[in-house]
Design a protein around this motif. Structure first.
Motif, PDB file in Angstrom:
ATOM      1  N   LEU B 191     -63.369 -69.128-112.113  1.00  0.00           N
ATOM      2  CA  LEU B 191     -64.718 -68.580-112.295  1.00  0.00           C
ATOM      3  C   LEU B 191     -64.748 -67.110-111.870  1.00  0.00           C
ATOM      4  CD1 LEU B 191     -67.769 -68.682-112.728  1.00  0.00           C
ATOM      5  CD2 LEU B 191     -68.009 -69.799-110.535  1.00  0.00           C
ATOM      6  N   ALA B 192     -64.187 -66.830-110.698  1.00  0.00           N
ATOM      7  CA  ALA B 192     -64.193 -65.458-110.188  1.00  0.00           C
ATOM      8  C   ALA B 192     -63.450 -64.530-111.145  1.00  0.00           C
ATOM      9  CB  ALA B 192     -63.555 -65.418-108.802  1.00  0.00           C
ATOM     10  N   THR B 193     -62.292 -64.993-111.612  1.00  0.00           N
ATOM     11  CA  THR B 193     -61.483 -64.157-112.500  1.00  0.00           C
ATOM     12  C   THR B 193     -62.236 -63.850-113.798  1.00  0.00           C
ATOM     13  OG1 THR B 193     -59.576 -65.300-111.623  1.00  0.00           O
ATOM     14  CG2 THR B 193     -59.211 -63.947-113.550  1.00  0.00           C
ATOM     15  N   LEU B 194     -62.803 -64.903-114.387  1.00  0.00           N
ATOM     16  CA  LEU B 194     -63.550 -64.688-115.629  1.00  0.00           C
ATOM     17  C   LEU B 194     -64.722 -63.751-115.389  1.00  0.00           C
ATOM     18  CD1 LEU B 194     -63.617 -68.297-117.117  1.00  0.00           C
ATOM     19  CD2 LEU B 194     -62.339 -66.341-117.960  1.00  0.00           C
ATOM     20  N   PHE B 195     -65.413 -63.959-114.271  1.00  0.00           N
ATOM     21  CA  PHE B 195     -66.586 -63.132-113.989  1.00  0.00           C
ATOM     22  C   PHE B 195     -66.187 -61.672-113.827  1.00  0.00           C
ATOM     23  CE2 PHE B 195     -70.072 -61.259-111.698  1.00  0.00           C
ATOM     24  CZ  PHE B 195     -71.171 -61.833-112.312  1.00  0.00           C
ATOM     25  N   ILE B 196     -65.134 -61.432-113.058  1.00  0.00           N
ATOM     26  CA  ILE B 196     -64.716 -60.049-112.819  1.00  0.00           C
ATOM     27  C   ILE B 196     -64.243 -59.410-114.119  1.00  0.00           C
ATOM     28  CG2 ILE B 196     -63.051 -58.571-111.636  1.00  0.00           C
ATOM     29  CD1 ILE B 196     -65.165 -59.658-109.757  1.00  0.00           C
ATOM     30  N   PHE B 197     -63.382 -60.132-114.851  1.00  0.00           N
ATOM     31  CA  PHE B 197     -62.772 -59.535-116.037  1.00  0.00           C
ATOM     32  C   PHE B 197     -63.782 -59.336-117.172  1.00  0.00           C
ATOM     33  CE2 PHE B 197     -58.039 -60.741-115.251  1.00  0.00           C
ATOM     34  CZ  PHE B 197     -58.115 -60.088-114.039  1.00  0.00           C
ATOM     35  N   ILE B 198     -64.753 -60.231-117.274  1.00  0.00           N
ATOM     36  CA  ILE B 198     -65.706 -60.097-118.373  1.00  0.00           C
ATOM     37  C   ILE B 198     -66.937 -59.313-117.934  1.00  0.00           C
ATOM     38  CG2 ILE B 198     -67.185 -61.336-119.999  1.00  0.00           C
ATOM     39  CD1 ILE B 198     -65.194 -63.639-119.911  1.00  0.00           C
ATOM     40  N   VAL B 199     -67.620 -59.843-116.909  1.00  0.00           N
ATOM     41  CA  VAL B 199     -68.944 -59.297-116.587  1.00  0.00           C
ATOM     42  C   VAL B 199     -68.845 -58.014-115.762  1.00  0.00           C
ATOM     43  CG1 VAL B 199     -71.182 -59.822-115.604  1.00  0.00           C
ATOM     44  CG2 VAL B 199     -69.826 -61.639-116.649  1.00  0.00           C
ATOM     45  N   HIS B 200     -68.116 -58.102-114.654  1.00  0.00           N
ATOM     46  CA  HIS B 200     -68.057 -56.940-113.759  1.00  0.00           C
ATOM     47  C   HIS B 200     -67.416 -55.747-114.472  1.00  0.00           C
ATOM     48  CE1 HIS B 200     -68.068 -54.786-109.984  1.00  0.00           C
ATOM     49  NE2 HIS B 200     -66.759 -54.582-110.041  1.00  0.00           N
ATOM     50  N   TRP B 201     -66.323 -56.001-115.165  1.00  0.00           N
ATOM     51  CA  TRP B 201     -65.655 -54.885-115.856  1.00  0.00           C
ATOM     52  C   TRP B 201     -66.503 -54.343-116.997  1.00  0.00           C
ATOM     53  CZ3 TRP B 201     -59.671 -56.134-116.137  1.00  0.00           C
ATOM     54  CH2 TRP B 201     -59.160 -56.011-114.839  1.00  0.00           C
ATOM     55  N   TRP B 202     -67.299 -55.194-117.619  1.00  0.00           N
ATOM     56  CA  TRP B 202     -68.223 -54.675-118.625  1.00  0.00           C
ATOM     57  C   TRP B 202     -69.203 -53.708-117.963  1.00  0.00           C
ATOM     58  CZ3 TRP B 202     -69.281 -53.992-123.608  1.00  0.00           C
ATOM     59  CH2 TRP B 202     -70.574 -53.595-123.952  1.00  0.00           C
ATOM     60  N   ASN B 203     -69.765 -54.144-116.833  1.00  0.00           N
ATOM     61  CA  ASN B 203     -70.778 -53.318-116.184  1.00  0.00           C
ATOM     62  C   ASN B 203     -70.241 -51.992-115.671  1.00  0.00           C
ATOM     63  OD1 ASN B 203     -72.839 -55.140-116.616  1.00  0.00           O
ATOM     64  ND2 ASN B 203     -72.455 -56.237-114.703  1.00  0.00           N
ATOM     65  N   VAL B 204     -69.000 -51.994-115.178  1.00  0.00           N
ATOM     66  CA  VAL B 204     -68.521 -50.778-114.526  1.00  0.00           C
ATOM     67  C   VAL B 204     -67.446 -50.034-115.320  1.00  0.00           C
ATOM     68  CG1 VAL B 204     -69.104 -51.626-112.238  1.00  0.00           C
ATOM     69  CG2 VAL B 204     -66.796 -51.989-113.145  1.00  0.00           C
ATOM     70  N   PRO B 208     -70.906 -48.908-122.679  1.00  0.00           N
ATOM     71  CA  PRO B 208     -71.055 -47.534-123.157  1.00  0.00           C
ATOM     72  C   PRO B 208     -71.804 -46.649-122.163  1.00  0.00           C
ATOM     73  CG  PRO B 208     -71.682 -49.102-124.854  1.00  0.00           C
ATOM     74  CD  PRO B 208     -71.454 -49.887-123.617  1.00  0.00           C
ATOM     75  N   GLU B 209     -72.593 -47.271-121.281  1.00  0.00           N
ATOM     76  CA  GLU B 209     -73.298 -46.510-120.260  1.00  0.00           C
ATOM     77  C   GLU B 209     -72.323 -45.747-119.366  1.00  0.00           C
ATOM     78  OE1 GLU B 209     -76.578 -46.450-119.673  1.00  0.00           O
ATOM     79  OE2 GLU B 209     -77.146 -47.874-121.249  1.00  0.00           O
ATOM     80  N   VAL B 210     -71.204 -46.359-119.062  1.00  0.00           N
ATOM     81  CA  VAL B 210     -70.310 -45.787-118.048  1.00  0.00           C
ATOM     82  C   VAL B 210     -68.905 -45.510-118.559  1.00  0.00           C
ATOM     83  CG1 VAL B 210     -71.499 -46.765-116.073  1.00  0.00           C
ATOM     84  CG2 VAL B 210     -69.751 -48.109-117.224  1.00  0.00           C
ATOM     85  N   PHE B 211     -68.589 -45.942-119.815  1.00  0.00           N
ATOM     86  CA  PHE B 211     -67.215 -45.842-120.298  1.00  0.00           C
ATOM     87  C   PHE B 211     -66.640 -44.431-120.116  1.00  0.00           C
ATOM     88  CE2 PHE B 211     -63.822 -45.591-123.350  1.00  0.00           C
ATOM     89  CZ  PHE B 211     -63.198 -46.802-123.153  1.00  0.00           C
ATOM     90  N   PRO B 212     -65.409 -44.213-119.666  1.00  0.00           N
ATOM     91  CA  PRO B 212     -64.406 -45.251-119.383  1.00  0.00           C
ATOM     92  C   PRO B 212     -64.612 -45.981-118.063  1.00  0.00           C
ATOM     93  CG  PRO B 212     -63.510 -43.091-118.936  1.00  0.00           C
ATOM     94  CD  PRO B 212     -64.875 -42.867-119.450  1.00  0.00           C
ATOM     95  N   MET B 213     -65.304 -45.349-117.124  1.00  0.00           N
ATOM     96  CA  MET B 213     -65.635 -46.109-115.920  1.00  0.00           C
ATOM     97  C   MET B 213     -66.653 -45.346-115.089  1.00  0.00           C
ATOM     98  SD  MET B 213     -62.511 -45.503-113.318  1.00  0.00           S
ATOM     99  CE  MET B 213     -61.621 -43.962-113.227  1.00  0.00           C
ATOM    100  N   SER B 214     -67.347 -46.104-114.266  1.00  0.00           N
ATOM    101  CA  SER B 214     -68.236 -45.488-113.300  1.00  0.00           C
ATOM    102  C   SER B 214     -67.374 -45.024-112.129  1.00  0.00           C
ATOM    103  CB  SER B 214     -69.267 -46.514-112.839  1.00  0.00           C
ATOM    104  OG  SER B 214     -69.890 -46.055-111.675  1.00  0.00           O
ATOM    105  N   LYS B 215     -67.433 -43.715-111.833  1.00  0.00           N
ATOM    106  CA  LYS B 215     -66.509 -43.208-110.808  1.00  0.00           C
ATOM    107  C   LYS B 215     -66.964 -43.497-109.394  1.00  0.00           C
ATOM    108  CE  LYS B 215     -64.479 -39.651-113.680  1.00  0.00           C
ATOM    109  NZ  LYS B 215     -65.426 -39.812-114.812  1.00  0.00           N
ATOM    110  N   ALA B 216     -68.079 -44.214-109.284  1.00  0.00           N
ATOM    111  CA  ALA B 216     -68.607 -44.504-107.944  1.00  0.00           C
ATOM    112  C   ALA B 216     -67.599 -45.238-107.079  1.00  0.00           C
ATOM    113  CB  ALA B 216     -69.889 -45.318-108.058  1.00  0.00           C
ATOM    114  N   TRP B 217     -66.678 -45.982-107.685  1.00  0.00           N
ATOM    115  CA  TRP B 217     -65.710 -46.744-106.880  1.00  0.00           C
ATOM    116  C   TRP B 217     -64.631 -45.849-106.291  1.00  0.00           C
ATOM    117  CZ3 TRP B 217     -60.419 -48.137-107.734  1.00  0.00           C
ATOM    118  CH2 TRP B 217     -59.860 -47.610-108.894  1.00  0.00           C
ATOM    119  N   ILE B 218     -64.535 -44.587-106.808  1.00  0.00           N
ATOM    120  CA  ILE B 218     -63.562 -43.655-106.228  1.00  0.00           C
ATOM    121  C   ILE B 218     -64.251 -42.648-105.326  1.00  0.00           C
ATOM    122  CG2 ILE B 218     -61.778 -41.955-106.754  1.00  0.00           C
ATOM    123  CD1 ILE B 218     -61.506 -43.310-109.504  1.00  0.00           C
ATOM    124  N   THR B 219     -65.342 -42.078-105.826  1.00  0.00           N
ATOM    125  CA  THR B 219     -65.998 -41.010-105.071  1.00  0.00           C
ATOM    126  C   THR B 219     -67.066 -41.535-104.134  1.00  0.00           C
ATOM    127  OG1 THR B 219     -67.639 -40.735-106.805  1.00  0.00           O
ATOM    128  CG2 THR B 219     -65.654 -39.411-106.977  1.00  0.00           C
TER     129      THR B 219
END
Lengths: 318, 253
Positions: B191-204, B208-219
């Motif tokens: 469940l966790a893997t599917l959630f992270i790979f599908i939902v979380h990665w979609w969000n961050v 298209p809102e954040v593609f290629p990624m939201s840089k908040a996880w680095i900065t």
């Protein structure tokens, strides 16, 4: 320039060489067989198998098991071959006697086993030496191709123990799902991926002296389990209070049908701890996660798709 | 959080060239970033080394195990990364209960009724029947991510430790529960893997809102643009506080 005669000569010469090369292995193999075993002429297949036998490599011959005179002339089906103490194919309840000539301790251990007890009771199909070690192709236990090698033990035991006809016809009540249920365990998953330092059948059930789980002397009798699991090379230091007997070592999803059980007196003692009230936890937890996973991923993946569609101007962006 | 820097101003403001530099909004503290990085590292290792055992008959199962260096190495990696994740969980709970000074019950991470409302409004928005809800510091999606991970960590760490020390566990619980642990551990992990790979990665990542990624996880920062778009209520609150502060300064002068 070469004449036609010279060419033909060269060709013939080459063919002779070719034929000679092809025939060399044949000559040598026949010669080899005649050299040591006179039985080869008629029992070709059996003797070929015997070539892989550890006993052959150690210098034993057919006569050491079958008796008779193996020094007799090989070209005749000779009375003298079968002379003396020739026993032919030993009957199933006599195989132990043949092996015990050299392996007395193993035979002694074997005679305490459930297999031997069944043979004594008139079920000669119960396992004897040759069923696990092979008949003519007996290999050393350490040989990875040996049927009684540690990692081949599941397949070897399954020959009989997964055979429904055999188990139900002769010995009422023996479960035939033991290999299937073993396959669900970490032990098998590790073994099948090449990590051989895990328990296979014989590590828990014993080999020569394997006994019924209901026998208090059996290594798998509930009270002996801490000792069996706690072997030095396995899980040393298992506490003897460990509640190791209160669960199915041979577990499988299909054993948990989800049937509500209100009266647990008829359950096997190993099954009782899976129940919370009338509910089989192994079944309901799996159901719970199926519903949870489908629900959560379904809803959120649905949103991801809707979000993606919104990009295609299905509706206004936010 | 009191005493926490809400704004980070880039260098250009200090240049004195009269141009307002780009303003960044503090999204995560360095401590939170670090926790997230450790989480990413251990999680990925655990997924890669764990899934071949959850699906032993899949064609990729032996492939991955061989790539990892054999079954024994797979087990070692899984146990090591798992221990790391357990320590991370303990650190996280310990830090945010004992070190973090913000009163526990006033934190913005707790789910509220507004989140239920927002959840429904988001669905309505997706089918084109409502405006997009305005989020505060944490949207319901982010809270769900957090508490989902929290629940998953508890489940996975407890059952994982039971399986790592089965014979210690069996002094207290029946062997049957060790089996139940394997069911819970692997199903929850899936469940966790599917959630992270599908939902979380979609969000961050993929959205298209954040593609290629939201840089908040680095900065650890969000731009003003992102802030207005994704957390408008928090943005308004920060601006209100800033104005109050500057008014106070003006008054004192």
């Amino acid at each position: 320039m070469l004449s036609p005669g010279k060419n033909l000569y060269l060709l013939l010469k080459n063919k002779f060489v070719l034929i000679l090369i092809l025939l060399i292995p044949l000559f040598t193999s026949v010669g080899y067989a005649q050299e040591d075993i006179s039985c080869y002429h008629c029992h070709t297949k059996v003797v070929s198998e015997f070539r892989n036998n550890i006993h052959y490599q150690k210098g034993f011959t057919c006569a050491d098991c079958h008796g008779g005179n193996d020094q007799a002339n090989s070209s005749v089906i000779s009375y003298s071959v079968m002379s003396g103490n020739f026993i032919g194919r030993p009957s199933r309840n006599n195989i132990t006697n043949v092996c015990s000539k050299c392996h007395p301790q193993e035979a002694k251990d074997y005679k305490t086993s459930i297999h031997w007890a069944q043979i004594q009771k008139g079920h000669p199909e119960a396992a004897t030496c040759t069923d696990c070690h092979g008949v003519h192709e007996i290999r050393a236990i350490s040989d990875p191709n040996s049927s009684s090698n540690h990692q081949n033990s599941p397949a070897t035991c399954a020959k009989c123990h997964s055979n429904k006809e055999m188990m139900s016809a002769w010995y009422y009540g023996i479960k035939t799902d033991r290999f299937d249920t073993y396959k669900e365990s970490f032990h098998w998953r590790a073994l099948s991926k090449g990590y051989t330092l895990v328990a296979t059948c014989s590590d828990c059930h014993g080999n020569h002296n394997t006994k019924s789980t209901t026998d208090p002397d059996s290594s798998t009798y509930p009270e002996n389990l801490p000792k069996t699991c706690g072997k030095t090379n396995c899980h040393p230091g298992v506490n003897f209070d460990a509640k190791i007997a209160s669960g199915l070592v041979h577990d499988k999803e299909s054993l948990h049908t989800g049937e509500l059980v209100f009266n647990k007196t008829s359950l096997e003692p190993q099954m009782k701890d899976y129940f919370f009230g009338p509910f089989d936890l192994a079944y309901w937890i799996a159901i719970f996660f199926k519903v949870l996973t489908t629900g959560v991923i379904g809803i959120f993946a649905g949103m991801v798709i809707l979000d993606f569609l919104s990009r295609l101007k299905v509706h206004k962006r936010w | 959080m009191p005493g926490q820097k809400l704004l980070e101003v880039s260098d250009s403001e200090l240049r004195g060239d009269n141009t307002m530099g780009e303003v960044f909004f503090k999204r995560f503290t360095f401590n939170q970033l670090l926790e997230h990085w450790v989480m990413i590292g251990t999680f990925m290792l655990l997924v890669i080394s764990g899934m071949p055992l959850k699906f032993p008959d899949a064609w990729w199962s032996p492939v991955i195990i061989n790539l990892l260096g054999g079954f024994e190495m797979r087990t070692l990696i899984h146990h090591t990364a798992g221990t790391g994740m357990v320590l991370l969980g303990i650190y996280h709970v310990g830090y945010h209960i004992f070190v973090d000074k913000e009163p526990l019950l006033e934190r913005k991470v707790w789910p509220t009724l507004t989140d239920v409302k927002d959840f429904w409004q988001t669905i309505l928005f997706y089918v084109g029947k409502a405006e997009h809800p305005k989020f505060g510091r944490y949207s319901w999606k982010e809270k769900f991510d957090y508490w989902g991970a929290f629940w998953g960590m508890v489940m996975l760490c407890v059952t994982g430790l039971i399986m790592l020390f089965p014979f210690v566990a069996m002094e207290y619980i029946p062997y049957a529960y060790v089996h139940l642990s394997t069911i819970i551990h692997t199903d929850e992990a899936l469940l966790a893997t599917l959630f992270i790979f599908i939902v979380h990665w979609w969000n961050v990542h993929y959205s298209p809102e954040v593609f290629p990624m939201s840089k908040a996880w680095i900065t650890g920062n969000l731009s003003e643009e992102q802030m207005k778009h994704e957390h408008p209520l928090e943005y308004e609150e920060i601006m209100r506080q800033m104005n109050e502060k500057s008014e106070k300064i003006t008054f004192n002068r």
